[in-house]
Design a protein around this motif. Structure first.
Motif, PDB file in Angstrom:
ATOM      1  N   VAL A  88       0.891  -1.157   0.000  1.00  0.00           N
ATOM      2  CA  VAL A  88       0.000   0.000   0.000  1.00  0.00           C
ATOM      3  C   VAL A  88       0.927   1.203   0.000  1.00  0.00           C
ATOM      4  O   VAL A  88       1.534   1.531   1.020  1.00  0.00           O
ATOM      5  CB  VAL A  88      -0.916  -0.016   1.243  1.00  0.00           C
ATOM      6  CG1 VAL A  88      -1.763   1.244   1.309  1.00  0.00           C
ATOM      7  CG2 VAL A  88      -1.804  -1.263   1.236  1.00  0.00           C
ATOM      8  N   MET A 106      -9.456   7.892   1.582  1.00  0.00           N
ATOM      9  CA  MET A 106     -10.373   6.810   1.171  1.00  0.00           C
ATOM     10  C   MET A 106     -11.556   6.805   2.132  1.00  0.00           C
ATOM     11  O   MET A 106     -11.374   6.914   3.342  1.00  0.00           O
ATOM     12  CB  MET A 106      -9.690   5.444   1.239  1.00  0.00           C
ATOM     13  CG  MET A 106      -8.691   5.205   0.156  1.00  0.00           C
ATOM     14  SD  MET A 106      -8.075   3.487   0.245  1.00  0.00           S
ATOM     15  CE  MET A 106      -9.406   2.589  -0.567  1.00  0.00           C
ATOM     16  N   HIS A 109     -14.593   1.545   4.214  1.00  0.00           N
ATOM     17  CA  HIS A 109     -14.859   0.341   3.416  1.00  0.00           C
ATOM     18  C   HIS A 109     -14.396  -0.900   4.167  1.00  0.00           C
ATOM     19  O   HIS A 109     -13.565  -0.823   5.071  1.00  0.00           O
ATOM     20  CB  HIS A 109     -14.125   0.414   2.064  1.00  0.00           C
ATOM     21  CG  HIS A 109     -12.640   0.496   2.213  1.00  0.00           C
ATOM     22  ND1 HIS A 109     -11.986   1.664   2.538  1.00  0.00           N
ATOM     23  CD2 HIS A 109     -11.668  -0.443   2.102  1.00  0.00           C
ATOM     24  CE1 HIS A 109     -10.693   1.448   2.619  1.00  0.00           C
ATOM     25  NE2 HIS A 109     -10.460   0.164   2.362  1.00  0.00           N
ATOM     26  N   ASP A 111     -12.487  -4.451   3.394  1.00  0.00           N
ATOM     27  CA  ASP A 111     -11.729  -5.099   2.323  1.00  0.00           C
ATOM     28  C   ASP A 111     -12.527  -6.319   1.830  1.00  0.00           C
ATOM     29  O   ASP A 111     -13.033  -7.096   2.641  1.00  0.00           O
ATOM     30  CB  ASP A 111     -10.356  -5.558   2.846  1.00  0.00           C
ATOM     31  CG  ASP A 111      -9.494  -4.357   3.260  1.00  0.00           C
ATOM     32  OD1 ASP A 111      -9.646  -3.278   2.669  1.00  0.00           O
ATOM     33  OD2 ASP A 111      -8.675  -4.516   4.191  1.00  0.00           O
ATOM     34  N   LEU A 124      -1.607  -4.872   8.535  1.00  0.00           N
ATOM     35  CA  LEU A 124      -0.939  -3.802   7.784  1.00  0.00           C
ATOM     36  C   LEU A 124       0.258  -3.331   8.598  1.00  0.00           C
ATOM     37  O   LEU A 124       0.113  -2.991   9.784  1.00  0.00           O
ATOM     38  CB  LEU A 124      -1.941  -2.669   7.547  1.00  0.00           C
ATOM     39  CG  LEU A 124      -1.570  -1.568   6.564  1.00  0.00           C
ATOM     40  CD1 LEU A 124      -1.295  -2.121   5.159  1.00  0.00           C
ATOM     41  CD2 LEU A 124      -2.705  -0.525   6.473  1.00  0.00           C
ATOM     42  N   THR A 136      -5.198   5.898   9.507  1.00  0.00           N
ATOM     43  CA  THR A 136      -6.267   4.946   9.178  1.00  0.00           C
ATOM     44  C   THR A 136      -7.289   4.965  10.309  1.00  0.00           C
ATOM     45  O   THR A 136      -6.922   4.865  11.480  1.00  0.00           O
ATOM     46  CB  THR A 136      -5.702   3.530   8.969  1.00  0.00           C
ATOM     47  OG1 THR A 136      -4.610   3.616   8.043  1.00  0.00           O
ATOM     48  CG2 THR A 136      -6.749   2.601   8.364  1.00  0.00           C
ATOM     49  N   TRP A 242       0.071   6.529  12.279  1.00  0.00           N
ATOM     50  CA  TRP A 242       1.101   5.507  12.103  1.00  0.00           C
ATOM     51  C   TRP A 242       2.498   5.980  12.495  1.00  0.00           C
ATOM     52  O   TRP A 242       2.860   7.132  12.238  1.00  0.00           O
ATOM     53  CB  TRP A 242       1.163   5.085  10.629  1.00  0.00           C
ATOM     54  CG  TRP A 242      -0.031   4.344  10.137  1.00  0.00           C
ATOM     55  CD1 TRP A 242      -1.123   4.877   9.505  1.00  0.00           C
ATOM     56  CD2 TRP A 242      -0.261   2.938  10.221  1.00  0.00           C
ATOM     57  NE1 TRP A 242      -2.009   3.877   9.193  1.00  0.00           N
ATOM     58  CE2 TRP A 242      -1.507   2.681   9.610  1.00  0.00           C
ATOM     59  CE3 TRP A 242       0.469   1.864  10.744  1.00  0.00           C
ATOM     60  CZ2 TRP A 242      -2.045   1.400   9.509  1.00  0.00           C
ATOM     61  CZ3 TRP A 242      -0.068   0.584  10.645  1.00  0.00           C
ATOM     62  CH2 TRP A 242      -1.306   0.361  10.032  1.00  0.00           C
ATOM     63  N   TRP A 250      -6.607  -6.095  12.096  1.00  0.00           N
ATOM     64  CA  TRP A 250      -8.000  -5.711  12.334  1.00  0.00           C
ATOM     65  C   TRP A 250      -8.988  -6.753  11.863  1.00  0.00           C
ATOM     66  O   TRP A 250      -8.692  -7.569  10.998  1.00  0.00           O
ATOM     67  CB  TRP A 250      -8.322  -4.342  11.779  1.00  0.00           C
ATOM     68  CG  TRP A 250      -8.375  -4.146  10.290  1.00  0.00           C
ATOM     69  CD1 TRP A 250      -9.410  -4.448   9.453  1.00  0.00           C
ATOM     70  CD2 TRP A 250      -7.361  -3.534   9.464  1.00  0.00           C
ATOM     71  NE1 TRP A 250      -9.097  -4.063   8.168  1.00  0.00           N
ATOM     72  CE2 TRP A 250      -7.857  -3.496   8.153  1.00  0.00           C
ATOM     73  CE3 TRP A 250      -6.092  -3.000   9.721  1.00  0.00           C
ATOM     74  CZ2 TRP A 250      -7.126  -2.962   7.090  1.00  0.00           C
ATOM     75  CZ3 TRP A 250      -5.362  -2.470   8.673  1.00  0.00           C
ATOM     76  CH2 TRP A 250      -5.888  -2.456   7.381  1.00  0.00           C
ATOM     77  N   HIS A 257     -12.848   0.535   7.540  1.00  0.00           N
ATOM     78  CA  HIS A 257     -11.762   1.477   7.774  1.00  0.00           C
ATOM     79  C   HIS A 257     -11.716   2.523   6.664  1.00  0.00           C
ATOM     80  O   HIS A 257     -12.250   2.306   5.570  1.00  0.00           O
ATOM     81  CB  HIS A 257     -10.422   0.746   7.911  1.00  0.00           C
ATOM     82  CG  HIS A 257     -10.113  -0.174   6.782  1.00  0.00           C
ATOM     83  ND1 HIS A 257     -10.710  -1.415   6.644  1.00  0.00           N
ATOM     84  CD2 HIS A 257      -9.294  -0.039   5.711  1.00  0.00           C
ATOM     85  CE1 HIS A 257     -10.260  -1.999   5.554  1.00  0.00           C
ATOM     86  NE2 HIS A 257      -9.409  -1.182   4.961  1.00  0.00           N
ATOM     87  N   ARG A 268       4.772   7.132   1.438  1.00  0.00           N
ATOM     88  CA  ARG A 268       4.008   6.288   2.376  1.00  0.00           C
ATOM     89  C   ARG A 268       4.130   4.855   1.873  1.00  0.00           C
ATOM     90  O   ARG A 268       3.830   4.594   0.695  1.00  0.00           O
ATOM     91  CB  ARG A 268       2.546   6.742   2.392  1.00  0.00           C
ATOM     92  CG  ARG A 268       1.693   6.078   3.484  1.00  0.00           C
ATOM     93  CD  ARG A 268       0.293   6.709   3.479  1.00  0.00           C
ATOM     94  NE  ARG A 268      -0.526   6.288   4.614  1.00  0.00           N
ATOM     95  CZ  ARG A 268      -1.340   5.239   4.602  1.00  0.00           C
ATOM     96  NH1 ARG A 268      -1.442   4.489   3.523  1.00  0.00           N
ATOM     97  NH2 ARG A 268      -2.066   4.931   5.666  1.00  0.00           N
TER      98      ARG A 268
HETATM   99  C1  SIN Z   1      -6.573  -0.312   3.104  1.00  0.00           C
HETATM  100  O1  SIN Z   1      -7.686   0.039   2.803  1.00  0.00           O
HETATM  101  O2  SIN Z   1      -6.304  -1.484   3.332  1.00  0.00           O
HETATM  102  C2  SIN Z   1      -5.455   0.720   3.191  1.00  0.00           C
HETATM  103  C3  SIN Z   1      -5.567   1.561   4.402  1.00  0.00           C
HETATM  104  C4  SIN Z   1      -4.502   2.618   4.459  1.00  0.00           C
HETATM  105  O3  SIN Z   1      -3.786   2.854   3.474  1.00  0.00           O
HETATM  106  O4  SIN Z   1      -4.386   3.245   5.505  1.00  0.00           O
END
Ligand code: SIN
Length: 283
Positions: A88, A106, A109, A111, A124, A136, A242, A250, A257, A268
């Motif tokens: 990511v 974002m 959502h 996953d 992650l 996040t 982060w 999670w 998220h 990033r």
């Molecule tokens: C994701 O949706 O898995 C990515 C979340 C992120 O980049 O913080």
């Protein structure tokens, strides 16, 4: 068993786990205590970890089967490292991202909610993070379900919702657009029973849920808007800032998220892998 501390991160959800080094293979008792903490707190944060890809995969596979990367098969960088790992990242080579989900904000959502068996969990791991933003956020969809008015619970009982993901734009898919071959979609109950906690959770999100099946369009929109607002109510949300070395695990069924915006001028880079579910979600 290796003893560890569990420190709650917010009133909404989340806990930090202190005292575990994830480079080491954990015994079965420790893993089952970690799993219990995961079901209880929804998001677990392990800080100051120094993990290779193999060590991240090894820890993840103690929690379940690793899912294939999915999406459109991954970039050549992702393909070179592992079939299970997604980068990511906004890092680019010759103008092209070396990974997935590169830039910006974002919406909330889940996953893979647009697949028949959405993944139960995601791990992650942060390697490089911007000085500001790119946080996040996670929500507690048990609390959102509990807060739903009884009239809405009754109206959606036995109903399903359709979820769509548009791989190209990562923005909300337009159901009426022609780009059908670039999207995936699936239908699941509007409210689900979590297979491990046996608790009820709301199972919709703002990015991917298109409509509640069988309701007039306007009513579906109104109910979904109420649900999204409840799901994203500040007291139902934990926001993670982060630091490199953080690994977050999670629960992808009782939590959605979102990501806050960040500068395109800063790098990033996070590594993601996912754990498969045995079953399709049930009401
Ligand atoms: C994701 O949706 O898995 C990515 C979340 C992120 O980049 O913080």
């Amino acid at each position: 068993m290796t003893k560890f501390d569990i420190i709650p991160l917010s009133d909404a959800l989340g806990a930090e786990i202190r005292g575990l080094d994830l480079r080491e293979k954990l015994d079965a008792e420790t893993i089952s205590a970690v799993e219990q903490a995961w079901y209880d707190h929804i998001v677990l944060a392990f800080r100051d970890q120094d993990l290779t890809i193999e060590q991240q995969r090894a820890f993840a596979s103690q929690l379940g089967s690793l899912a294939p990367r999915g999406g459109e098969g991954g970039t050549k960088h992702e393909q070179a490292i592992s079939e299970n790992v997604m980068l990511v990242t906004n890092i680019r080579e010759n103008g092209k991202p070396i990974g997935t989900l590169p830039d910006g904000e974002m919406m909330f959502h889940h996953d893979t909610i647009y697949k028949p068996k959405p993944h139960i969990g995601t791990l992650l791991y942060a390697i490089e993070v911007p000085s500001k933003g790119g946080n996040t956020k996670f929500n507690n969809l048990y609390k959102a379900y509990d807060a739903l008015p009884d009239s809405i619970k009754e109206r959606v009982k036995g109903r399903t919702a359709n979820h769509i993901y548009d791989y190209v734009t990562i923005s909300k898919a337009n159901r009426k657009s022609q780009a059908g071959d670039l999207r995936e979609n699936w239908t699941h109950p509007v409210c689900i029973t979590h297979p491990r906690s046996e608790r009820k959770a709301l199972y919709v999100d703002r990015l991917m849920t298109a409509r509640i099946d069988g309701l007039p369009e306007e009513e579906s929109e109104d109910i979904l808007e109420t649900m999204f607002d409840l799901a994203e109510r500040p007291d139902h949300v934990y926001e993670h800032e982060w630091t490199p070395g953080d690994l977050l695990l999670w629960d992808n069924l009782c939590s959605a998220h979102a990501r806050t915006d960040f500068s395109t001028d800063e790098r990033r880079l996070l590594r993601r892998c996912q754990i498969e579910s045995d079953d399709t979600p049930r009401e």
